[in-house]
Design an enzyme around this catalytic site. Structure first.
Site, mmCIF file in Angstrom:
data_model
loop_
_atom_site.group_PDB
_atom_site.id
_atom_site.type_symbol
_atom_site.label_atom_id
_atom_site.label_comp_id
_atom_site.label_asym_id
_atom_site.label_seq_id
_atom_site.Cartn_x
_atom_site.Cartn_y
_atom_site.Cartn_z
ATOM 1 N N GLY A 134 -11.985 23.039 37.731
ATOM 2 C CA GLY A 134 -10.961 24.065 37.553
ATOM 3 C C GLY A 134 -9.683 23.420 37.026
ATOM 4 O O GLY A 134 -9.590 23.072 35.859
ATOM 5 N N SER A 162 -14.876 17.256 35.329
ATOM 6 C CA SER A 162 -13.829 18.058 34.707
ATOM 7 C C SER A 162 -12.528 17.841 35.484
ATOM 8 O O SER A 162 -12.105 16.695 35.645
ATOM 9 C CB SER A 162 -14.263 19.529 34.668
ATOM 10 O OG SER A 162 -13.431 20.291 33.835
ATOM 11 N N TRP A 163 -11.879 18.912 35.982
ATOM 12 C CA TRP A 163 -10.707 18.704 36.845
ATOM 13 C C TRP A 163 -11.075 17.849 38.062
ATOM 14 O O TRP A 163 -10.247 17.091 38.566
ATOM 15 C CB TRP A 163 -10.129 20.040 37.306
ATOM 16 C CG TRP A 163 -9.320 19.920 38.558
ATOM 17 C CD1 TRP A 163 -9.693 20.277 39.822
ATOM 18 C CD2 TRP A 163 -7.995 19.358 38.700
ATOM 19 N NE1 TRP A 163 -8.697 19.984 40.736
ATOM 20 C CE2 TRP A 163 -7.647 19.418 40.067
ATOM 21 C CE3 TRP A 163 -7.083 18.808 37.793
ATOM 22 C CZ2 TRP A 163 -6.432 18.965 40.549
ATOM 23 C CZ3 TRP A 163 -5.865 18.348 38.283
ATOM 24 C CH2 TRP A 163 -5.549 18.431 39.633
ATOM 25 N N ASP A 214 -18.704 17.965 24.183
ATOM 26 C CA ASP A 214 -17.849 18.637 25.165
ATOM 27 C C ASP A 214 -16.619 19.182 24.444
ATOM 28 O O ASP A 214 -15.798 18.415 23.936
ATOM 29 C CB ASP A 214 -17.450 17.643 26.253
ATOM 30 C CG ASP A 214 -16.742 18.292 27.430
ATOM 31 O OD1 ASP A 214 -16.114 19.349 27.252
ATOM 32 O OD2 ASP A 214 -16.808 17.724 28.537
ATOM 33 N N HIS A 226 -20.062 20.468 27.974
ATOM 34 C CA HIS A 226 -19.195 20.158 29.099
ATOM 35 C C HIS A 226 -19.842 20.330 30.471
ATOM 36 O O HIS A 226 -19.632 19.531 31.366
ATOM 37 C CB HIS A 226 -17.951 21.050 29.036
ATOM 38 C CG HIS A 226 -16.991 20.859 30.169
ATOM 39 N ND1 HIS A 226 -16.257 19.696 30.331
ATOM 40 C CD2 HIS A 226 -16.647 21.669 31.200
ATOM 41 C CE1 HIS A 226 -15.485 19.797 31.412
ATOM 42 N NE2 HIS A 226 -15.713 20.983 31.960
#
Length: 391
Positions: free
Chosen positions: A112, A179-180, A335, A363
């Protein structure tokens, strides 16, 4: 050393074997892509080499003791304990544990920010070996209050992680994030390196201005112009000089209907660009009011505030603090959300880490090639820790 993992690199017949391969003679065929001559390699061979200490050398062996590392998700895993941890007067975090209560601790950092965790996230880990800890970050998932931005910063989350570690009586643990989640894993480990025994990172996001601009200010639109139109057209012409700011105004509106409308479009843009090939189920998440409101509000809040990091290159500038920690980086070549340049920059700053590039992936952690390498990474860490879970 970087490892390029091409599509269909491993060609083996599938059976009910828990490792996903037949029980007969096992060979890996490596196409001629710069890592080998393309010859079949017998079990026990070392495919790649890496700089770094002996622990990292263990991690880069694709074969160990004559067997292949598992690459398939584990079956459904149910938590054996869960609860809420009050981390402030306002915020309570949902947490859960699954797998082996006496196993090696591993903590999962979701993406996120604002995405929350799901049952699938447990399945990257061997439940007989690992003590699997999942938690929803402030405002996300089951944590309370939902979609709340007050007292919600990177540094608050890092403090929360330490509170959770102490609450669960864990001295040290492996961290896993994509990711985050990779951003938070890097920031946490740089602050508390003595508490981390290993790292698995995916879809690297360093929260630099050029990364935000690429995805939200028109760069990714050159690849997904059809998906971009809905994202762009929601904002009036006069506000299109900064889409992150423009969406922020609507996501923080006093009108909940405006918040929800903006949240769905913001979230759908990311869901539509997260896979190399379209994933209808993933895209439908953008229409879920509960999920999209937290996802969009919290993401936008962090991105408008530059991740609350003191400098644009903060995470790269502090890599020196964690270079001694064994790590595996998994990155999809295509990605669009977190382009490979960030993973490459991290690889150059941290050559000791094993860097795996998946040639047929974008991704999402749910893409087959990425899923396979994430499971295999945890299997490699099992061999590093030893059969009794001791580091």
């Amino acid at each position: 050393m970087a490892t390029i993992i091409p599509a269909l690199q491993i060609s083996l017949s599938r059976t009910s074997n828990p490792w996903g391969w037949n029980s007969g003679p096992r060979h890996i065929h490596l196409p001629n892509h710069g890592l080998s001559s393309g010859k079949s390699m017998e079990p026990g061979s070392q495919i790649i080499e890496s700089k770094g200490n002996d622990r990292n050398k263990v991690l880069v062996n694709a074969l160990r003791n004559g067997r292949l590392f598992r690459r398939d998700l584990y079956g459904q895993i149910k938590p054996y304990s869960s609860g809420f941890l009050e981390v402030s007067d306002l915020h309570s975090l949902y947490w859960e544990q699954s797998g082996n209560p006496d196993g090696y601790p591993v903590v999962f950092f979701h993406g996120g920010p604002g995405a929350g965790t799901s049952g699938r996230d447990r399945r990257y880990f061997d439940p007989d070996f690992f003590r699997i800890i999942l938690f929803d970050q402030r405002g996300a998932g089951k944590s309370k209050p939902h979609a709340c931005l007050k007292d919600n910063t990177t540094w608050d989350l890092i403090k929360d992680i330490e509170k959770l570690r102490k609450h669960l009586n864990i001295e040290k643990w492996q961290v896993f994030g994509g990711s985050w989640g990779s951003t938070l894993a890097l920031a946490y480990t740089q602050a508390y390196a003595e508490r981390v025994t290993g790292m698995v990172l995916r879809g690297i996001f360093l929260l630099r201005k050029k990364e935000i601009d690429w995805f939200y200010e028109g760069g990714a639109a050159t690849i997904y112009p059809d998906a971009w139109e809905s994202f762009r057209d929601f904002i009036p012409n006069e506000e299109r000089d900064n889409f992150v700011v423009a969406y922020g105004k609507r996501l923080n509106s006093n009108d909940l209907r405006k918040q929800k409308a903006a949240a769905k479009i913001w979230t759908t843009w990311e869901m539509m660009t997260s896979h190399l090939l379209p994933n209808e189920g993933y895209m439908r998440r953008g229409q879920d009011d509960l999920f999209s409101l937290a996802f969009a509000r919290i993401e936008n809040h962090y991105f408008n505030n530059k991740g609350f990091l003191p400098t644009d290159s903060y995470l790269l500038d502090n890599v020196e603090k964690i270079r001694h920690i064994p790590a595996i980086i998994v990155q999809g070549r295509y990605d669009v959300c977190c382009p490979m340049i960030s993973a490459w920059d991290l690889h150059k700053a941290w050559p000791e880490a094993d860097f795996k590039v998946i040639m047929d992936a974008g991704h999402s952690a749910t893409e087959p090639g990425i899923t396979a390498e994430l499971v295999a990474a945890n299997e490699q860490f099992k061999s590093l820790y030893g059969d009794n879970g001791q580091f």
